[in-house]
Design a protein around this motif. Sequence first.
Motif, mmCIF file in Angstrom:
data_model
loop_
_atom_site.group_PDB
_atom_site.id
_atom_site.type_symbol
_atom_site.label_atom_id
_atom_site.label_comp_id
_atom_site.label_asym_id
_atom_site.label_seq_id
_atom_site.Cartn_x
_atom_site.Cartn_y
_atom_site.Cartn_z
ATOM 1 N N ALA A 1 5.919 -8.603 -3.003
ATOM 2 C CA ALA A 1 4.509 -8.220 -3.069
ATOM 3 C C ALA A 1 3.901 -8.715 -4.383
ATOM 4 O O ALA A 1 4.578 -8.761 -5.407
ATOM 5 C CB ALA A 1 4.362 -6.707 -2.968
ATOM 6 N N ASP A 2 2.616 -9.089 -4.340
ATOM 7 C CA ASP A 2 1.985 -9.508 -5.595
ATOM 8 C C ASP A 2 0.831 -8.604 -6.003
ATOM 9 O O ASP A 2 0.222 -8.822 -7.048
ATOM 10 C CB ASP A 2 1.552 -10.970 -5.555
ATOM 11 C CG ASP A 2 0.496 -11.262 -4.507
ATOM 12 O OD1 ASP A 2 0.045 -10.317 -3.826
ATOM 13 O OD2 ASP A 2 0.119 -12.437 -4.369
ATOM 14 N N ARG A 3 0.536 -7.575 -5.189
ATOM 15 C CA ARG A 3 -0.473 -6.592 -5.574
ATOM 16 C C ARG A 3 -0.126 -5.259 -4.924
ATOM 17 O O ARG A 3 0.566 -5.227 -3.904
ATOM 18 C CB ARG A 3 -1.870 -7.063 -5.181
ATOM 19 C CG ARG A 3 -2.118 -7.079 -3.699
ATOM 20 C CD ARG A 3 -3.241 -8.008 -3.319
ATOM 21 N NE ARG A 3 -2.741 -9.375 -3.221
ATOM 22 C CZ ARG A 3 -3.503 -10.415 -2.873
ATOM 23 N NH1 ARG A 3 -4.778 -10.255 -2.644
ATOM 24 N NH2 ARG A 3 -2.982 -11.620 -2.790
ATOM 25 N N VAL A 4 -0.624 -4.176 -5.510
ATOM 26 C CA VAL A 4 -0.231 -2.855 -5.022
ATOM 27 C C VAL A 4 -1.395 -1.887 -5.129
ATOM 28 O O VAL A 4 -2.155 -1.895 -6.110
ATOM 29 C CB VAL A 4 0.996 -2.323 -5.798
ATOM 30 C CG1 VAL A 4 0.719 -2.217 -7.293
ATOM 31 C CG2 VAL A 4 1.450 -0.976 -5.247
ATOM 32 N N VAL B 1 0.859 -1.183 0.000
ATOM 33 C CA VAL B 1 0.000 0.000 0.000
ATOM 34 C C VAL B 1 0.894 1.231 0.000
ATOM 35 O O VAL B 1 1.607 1.494 0.981
ATOM 36 C CB VAL B 1 -0.939 0.025 1.225
ATOM 37 C CG1 VAL B 1 -1.758 1.324 1.247
ATOM 38 C CG2 VAL B 1 -1.861 -1.183 1.204
ATOM 39 N N ILE B 2 0.885 1.956 -1.111
ATOM 40 C CA ILE B 2 1.668 3.183 -1.219
ATOM 41 C C ILE B 2 0.804 4.356 -0.748
ATOM 42 O O ILE B 2 -0.368 4.457 -1.098
ATOM 43 C CB ILE B 2 2.140 3.393 -2.664
ATOM 44 C CG1 ILE B 2 3.132 2.285 -3.037
ATOM 45 C CG2 ILE B 2 2.772 4.770 -2.848
ATOM 46 C CD1 ILE B 2 3.579 2.326 -4.473
ATOM 47 N N GLY B 3 1.409 5.234 0.044
ATOM 48 C CA GLY B 3 0.618 6.286 0.675
ATOM 49 C C GLY B 3 -0.111 5.748 1.891
ATOM 50 O O GLY B 3 -1.245 6.138 2.182
ATOM 51 N N PRO C 1 -1.692 -9.965 4.837
ATOM 52 C CA PRO C 1 -0.356 -9.386 5.026
ATOM 53 C C PRO C 1 -0.210 -8.093 4.221
ATOM 54 O O PRO C 1 -0.538 -8.048 3.028
ATOM 55 C CB PRO C 1 0.599 -10.463 4.515
ATOM 56 C CG PRO C 1 -0.227 -11.518 3.894
ATOM 57 C CD PRO C 1 -1.666 -11.240 4.119
ATOM 58 N N VAL C 2 0.281 -7.044 4.872
ATOM 59 C CA VAL C 2 0.361 -5.724 4.251
ATOM 60 C C VAL C 2 1.744 -5.138 4.457
ATOM 61 O O VAL C 2 2.309 -5.187 5.560
ATOM 62 C CB VAL C 2 -0.684 -4.760 4.860
ATOM 63 C CG1 VAL C 2 -0.549 -3.366 4.244
ATOM 64 C CG2 VAL C 2 -2.088 -5.292 4.655
ATOM 65 N N ARG C 3 2.295 -4.552 3.398
ATOM 66 C CA ARG C 3 3.508 -3.733 3.493
ATOM 67 C C ARG C 3 3.075 -2.280 3.337
ATOM 68 O O ARG C 3 2.550 -1.885 2.296
ATOM 69 C CB ARG C 3 4.507 -4.123 2.403
ATOM 70 C CG ARG C 3 5.832 -3.377 2.503
ATOM 71 C CD ARG C 3 6.837 -3.960 1.525
ATOM 72 N NE ARG C 3 7.118 -5.346 1.821
ATOM 73 C CZ ARG C 3 7.480 -6.263 0.923
ATOM 74 N NH1 ARG C 3 7.606 -5.914 -0.341
ATOM 75 N NH2 ARG C 3 7.724 -7.503 1.277
#
Length: 306
Positions: A67-70, A12-14, A33-35
Amino acid sequence: MSTIDPTGVTLVIGATGTTGSRTVAQLTAAGRPVRAASRRAGPLPGAEPVRFDWYDPAGFDAAVTGADRVYLVPPVGDPDPAAVMLPFLDRARAAGVRRAVLLSSSAIAEGGPAVGRVHRALPGLFDEWAVLRPSWFMQNFTGTHAHADSIRADGAVLTAAGAGRVGFVDADDIAAVAVRALTDDRAPNADLVLTGPQALSHDDIAAILTDVTGRPVVHHHLTYEAQRDRLAAVIPPEFAAMLAGMDRDIAGGSEDRTTDTVRRLTGRPPHGFRAVAERELGAPAASAAAVHPESPTGAGSGGRLR
């Protein structure tokens, strides 16, 4: 059929922003799971923090690896975000990201200015994708940016939108749609316009805020030129002109609509503005903080929140 791992990591950007923080919270609450990527890599409960700056490509690999999604929140205030976002998206795809969900705007069509160029490129980069195009945020009036600053300081909302109506949308609803777009077995592979349940003018917004907070709030009708020049004092002139132009479009009816997207993707109706104002401003302590002229505020951008 989806090619992403249902237990895979979502970048998750931002992640500390208006929709990003809510998206992180909803993903972690669901056990995903989240980055959480932000410029300061601040800790968020249940997420792995990582430093990320759109203007520092040296940090791209650490953010995307594994990561596999953004979820993509463009750099705020940049009139040409594609210049930094497209190289990142190339890097993300090469690193194994399979699904991308982009936060855009109802006011910016595919191929249009600013993030519209990224919107156009996204389907060619990823087989699984979605572009969220929310209307203007309800949190612009209740948070720490944009109109909320002038409401706290002067009890006023200043726009060039005239009597034009907007389907203002709750950031919680945007995050709920983002979570579904990121985690459902099938990606939307679509452009999704998000609104609240009712189109309201800024005069309507001022009246509801007056009722909820107990403090008079008025809407000052500015010309396009006055709004552009006011915003240009705090943000880049090109961005100020674009935002003032969006107000002018609102006056012409460009945002006078509602959609069923939130209900269709989440299974529940979107939140109305009065309910959000009561939730975020209605409690005595929250109300006092929200309207007191000396309350701390963030650096308003003059536009919608991200």
